[in-house]
Design an enzyme around this catalytic site. Structure first.
Site, PDB file in Angstrom:
ATOM      1  N   CYS A  75      37.684  28.459  40.096  1.00 27.39           N
ATOM      2  CA  CYS A  75      37.455  29.306  38.920  1.00 27.39           C
ATOM      3  C   CYS A  75      36.036  29.853  39.009  1.00 27.39           C
ATOM      4  O   CYS A  75      35.075  29.071  39.073  1.00 27.39           O
ATOM      5  CB  CYS A  75      37.625  28.461  37.659  1.00 27.39           C
ATOM      6  SG  CYS A  75      37.192  29.313  36.134  1.00 27.39           S
ATOM      7  N   CYS A 189      37.648  36.648  39.877  1.00 23.36           N
ATOM      8  CA  CYS A 189      38.348  35.714  38.996  1.00 23.36           C
ATOM      9  C   CYS A 189      39.583  35.310  39.774  1.00 23.36           C
ATOM     10  O   CYS A 189      40.285  36.181  40.315  1.00 23.36           O
ATOM     11  CB  CYS A 189      38.742  36.389  37.685  1.00 23.36           C
ATOM     12  SG  CYS A 189      39.876  35.385  36.678  1.00 23.36           S
TER      13      CYS A 189
HETATM   14  N1  DGL Z   1      40.408  31.893  36.711  1.00 24.23           N
HETATM   15  C1  DGL Z   1      39.156  31.933  36.069  1.00 24.23           C
HETATM   16  C2  DGL Z   1      38.065  32.563  36.926  1.00 24.23           C
HETATM   17  O1  DGL Z   1      38.156  32.538  38.137  1.00 24.23           O
HETATM   18  C3  DGL Z   1      38.985  32.322  34.635  1.00 24.23           C
HETATM   19  C4  DGL Z   1      40.081  32.741  33.755  1.00 24.23           C
HETATM   20  C5  DGL Z   1      39.733  32.452  32.323  1.00 24.23           C
HETATM   21  O2  DGL Z   1      39.970  31.308  31.920  1.00 24.23           O
HETATM   22  O3  DGL Z   1      39.194  33.336  31.621  1.00 24.23           O
HETATM   23  O4  DGL Z   1      37.094  33.057  36.428  1.00 24.23           O
END
Ligand code: DGL
Length: 264
Positions: A75, A189
């Site tokens: 993430c 993301c």
């Molecule tokens: N998948 C996450 C990232 O790489 C974030 C998604 C979220 O919870 O807003 O930033």
């Protein structure tokens, strides 16, 4: 360490599956627990203080419960805010996710790079530092697209991807000064590679996408060199929140080799 000790792959939601897909190619025998903090999704709309307090504490409890050999924060939002404090709090190796600005800078021909991320990620000093270190002399246009997080979650549940989410993500970059020159887009993301096909259709054929998943898989392979891997049980997903509400995810999870959803 036992060969059955898992790799814990963590994200707020299903985004880390884009990293899991690469990890499967690199280390097909590695046992994986996929952890999702669905009770707190989306991270991108939270404050730095909330993420900084929540992620190290939650990962600390997960490490106690599952004794992983390695933790991967799949993430960008959690990594750009809390990677250092997670590393300080855990006594296992921690691999983070860094917006792929360096490979994008090597790839762009026009010198104009787009970056799509969460609102929390795109305002981090971590991203400013990557930009000045690796994209000096290039133009980096950033745009926050929380709607793509929701779009990826919907897609994995088998729901239609909202076209408006894709259109507004692309328009948010193209409409900025110089946006028409973007030839490379950083998907900063982990949710966004899950809707890369839709994004590519909307951007048109002359744009390349880069994300960190392959690099993360390589880093995990490096850090686990010489380890034995055995799967004693099927890999599974563990999620905060109500797992009964998540059953619509099961068909997609099975394609990533995850056999069930357990509550955390
Ligand atoms: N998948 C996450 C990232 O790489 C974030 C998604 C979220 O919870 O807003 O930033």
């Amino acid at each position: 360490m036992k060969p059955s000790d898992p790799i814990l792959l963590f994200d707020s939601g299903v985004g880390g599956l884009s990293v899991l897909a690469e990890l499967r190619k690199t280390l097909p025998d590695a046992p994986v627990i996929y952890a999702a903090d669905l009770a707190a999704l989306p991270y991108g709309e939270k404050s730095e203080a909330e993420i900084a307090a929540r992620v190290p504490a939650l990962l600390g409890r997960m490490v106690e419960r599952f004794s992983p050999r390695l933790v991967t924060i799949a993430c960008n939002t959690a990594s750009t805010i809390a990677l250092a404090s997670v590393r300080g709090a855990l006594d296992v190796p921690v691999v983070g996710t860094v917006p792929a600005i360096k490979p994008a800078a090597a790839l762009t021909k026009t010198g104009t790079i787009g970056l799509l991320g969460t609102a929390a990620t795109i305002r981090q000093a971590y991203v400013d530092n990557l930009e000045s270190e690796f994209a000096n002399g290039k133009k980096l246009l950033r745009h926050a697209t929380p709607e793509l997080v929701a779009a990826a979650e919907a897609k994995l549940r088998g729901e239609p991807v909202p076209v408006g989410a894709i259109e507004s993500a692309v328009a948010g970059l193209r409409s900025q000064a110089g946006g028409e020159n973007i030839d490379t887009v950083v998907l900063a993301c982990t949710h966004f590679p899950l809707v890369a096909t839709e994004l590519a259709d909307q951007f048109g054929g002359d744009v390349s996408f880069v994300d960190g998943a392959k690099g993360i898989a390589r880093r995990i392979a490096y850090l686990t060199q010489g380890h034995g891997f055995t799967r004693e049980t099927s890999d599974f997903m563990v999620a905060t929140g109500d797992p009964d509400r998540l059953q619509t995810l099961m068909p997609a999870l099975e394609t990533y080799g995850l056999a069930e959803i357990r509550a955390f």
